[in-house]
Design a protein around this motif. Structure first.
Motif, mmCIF file in Angstrom:
data_model
loop_
_atom_site.group_PDB
_atom_site.id
_atom_site.type_symbol
_atom_site.label_atom_id
_atom_site.label_comp_id
_atom_site.label_asym_id
_atom_site.label_seq_id
_atom_site.Cartn_x
_atom_site.Cartn_y
_atom_site.Cartn_z
ATOM 1 N N ALA A 278 -62.361 -29.270 125.903
ATOM 2 C CA ALA A 278 -62.717 -28.034 126.589
ATOM 3 C C ALA A 278 -62.979 -26.932 125.576
ATOM 4 O O ALA A 278 -62.390 -26.903 124.489
ATOM 5 C CB ALA A 278 -61.605 -27.622 127.552
ATOM 6 N N TYR A 282 -63.146 -18.985 129.094
ATOM 7 C CA TYR A 282 -63.185 -19.589 130.415
ATOM 8 C C TYR A 282 -63.530 -18.546 131.475
ATOM 9 O O TYR A 282 -63.163 -17.375 131.364
ATOM 10 C CB TYR A 282 -61.822 -20.215 130.748
ATOM 11 N N GLN A 288 -58.313 -25.121 130.237
ATOM 12 C CA GLN A 288 -58.681 -26.450 129.749
ATOM 13 C C GLN A 288 -58.213 -27.549 130.698
ATOM 14 O O GLN A 288 -58.912 -28.549 130.897
ATOM 15 C CB GLN A 288 -58.106 -26.662 128.352
ATOM 16 N N GLU A 302 -58.352 -28.232 123.402
ATOM 17 C CA GLU A 302 -59.266 -27.098 123.481
ATOM 18 C C GLU A 302 -59.905 -26.855 122.117
ATOM 19 O O GLU A 302 -59.199 -26.730 121.107
ATOM 20 C CB GLU A 302 -58.530 -25.843 123.938
#
Length: 353
Positions: A278, A282, A288, A302
């Protein structure tokens, strides 16, 4: 070992094709170490009787041209041959075995592919950083650019003018490519070897060439990192089939997750082990864990943001070059887990948080 001149000519030709230099004898060598220590022994069926009483060992093959010899299997048992080969039917297989013996093939490389869930996700940056950190840790490393439209991963390494062969030089490869010859032909950058694209003519890499090159890279051992495009054609499917592990870089946005699902669906038809990396920032309410859950794939972790990364690249510094940077630390932690089973009898591919 043979006195059959026609068979000898055939075997010398096959050794040349495999990149191996043979030692030729008509009878058992006086120095028994030659029989016992050679990585492979090819015995012509005309010479089998002269090998009776020789020390039993692995890697002995009885080779001939007569398809109907009635006692060939008896002779093979007498000399402890592992295989009975008839030429020309077994030529392709025998070339592979000779080349394996000459190269001293051991454990194949751990091969990791990196794919972007959408354009601009940072997959090439991660692939480059993984290769740089693996090489810095002393592992034999090869970075392969599988995306002809990606701009060239050698640019990320700051070495687009480095001497060495590129993909157009391998476009017509098929059959077997020697691992050592491949490694020596590629640019050496930051302790690793890199296969990237040329700057001139567009070239299509057929699946046979992709298979031959990746197989050669894997035989060298260590690690191989492959930067892959999101579109899946026959050559990319061949690359996916040779991966041990795929990393799908997914930004933390709803549209990126939706796009990445389509990429995962296509890649998953070939690749069994596909995992999520991820990447922030965000969207509201996402993290994540949410991204991995939405993808339905295991989470590696992440991908960290690294301040000043673009400025360093402009100065010719590759991603992951600074061992104290967050990206290098992420990659080093990945390798420590992914290679957790290296010293054991098998290999356990870890790396899932």
């Amino acid at each position: 070992m043979t006195e059959d001149l026609e068979l000898l000519d055939d075997l010398l030709r096959l050794c040349a094709a495999a990149g191996a230099e043979p030692e030729v004898h008509h009878t058992l060598p006086d120095r028994r170490g030659g029989w016992e220590q050679a990585p492979m022994v090819l015995v012509g069926d005309d010479a089998a009787a002269r090998c009776r009483g020789a020390a039993r060992r692995r890697g002995v093959m009885l080779v001939g041209r007569d398809q109907d010899a009635p006692d060939v299997w008896r002779r093979a048992v007498e000399i402890g041959a592992e295989y009975v080969l008839r030429l020309p039917d077994s030529e392709t297989w025998l070339v592979d075995q000779i080349a394996n013996a000459a190269e001293g093939v051991g454990r194949p490389a751990l091969t990791v592919g990196v794919i972007g869930g959408r354009g601009g996700s940072g997959a090439s940056t991660l692939a480059c950083a993984l290769a740089v950190t693996a090489a810095r840790a002393g592992r034999r490393t090869m970075l392969i650019d599988g995306d002809p439209l990606g701009g060239g991963i050698d640019v990320l390494l700051g070495a687009e003018r480095a001497e060495g062969m590129r993909w157009p030089d391998f476009a017509h490869s098929k059959g077997r490519v020697g691992g050592g010859a491949l490694e020596e032909s590629l640019p050496a950058l930051h302790g690793l070897r890199v296969l990237s694209w040329g700057r001139d003519d567009w070239v299509v890499i057929p699946p046979q060439a992709m298979q031959a090159v990746l197989a050669a890279a894997r035989r060298l051992g260590g690690v191989v990192v492959v930067d892959l495009p999101r579109r899946i054609d026959e050559a990319v499917a061949e690359a996916l089939a040779q991966l041990d592990l795929g990393l799908l870089v997914v930004p933390g946005e709803l549209r990126a997750v939706a796009a990445a699902k389509r990429v995962a669906s296509m890649a998953g038809m070939v690749l069994e082990d596909l995992r999520v990396v991820a990447r922030g920032p965000y969207a509201s309410g996402l993290d994540q864990q949410w991204v991995a859950h939405a993808m339905g794939l295991p989470l590696v972790g992440e991908l960290p943001l690294e301040p000043g990364l673009l400025a360093e690249q402009d100065m010719g510094e590759p991603p992951g070059r600074s061992p104290r940077g967050p990206l290098a630390r992420f990659c080093s932690a990945f390798w420590e887990q992914a290679l957790v089973g290296e010293g054991a009898g098998g290999r356990t591919v870890g790396g899932v948080s």
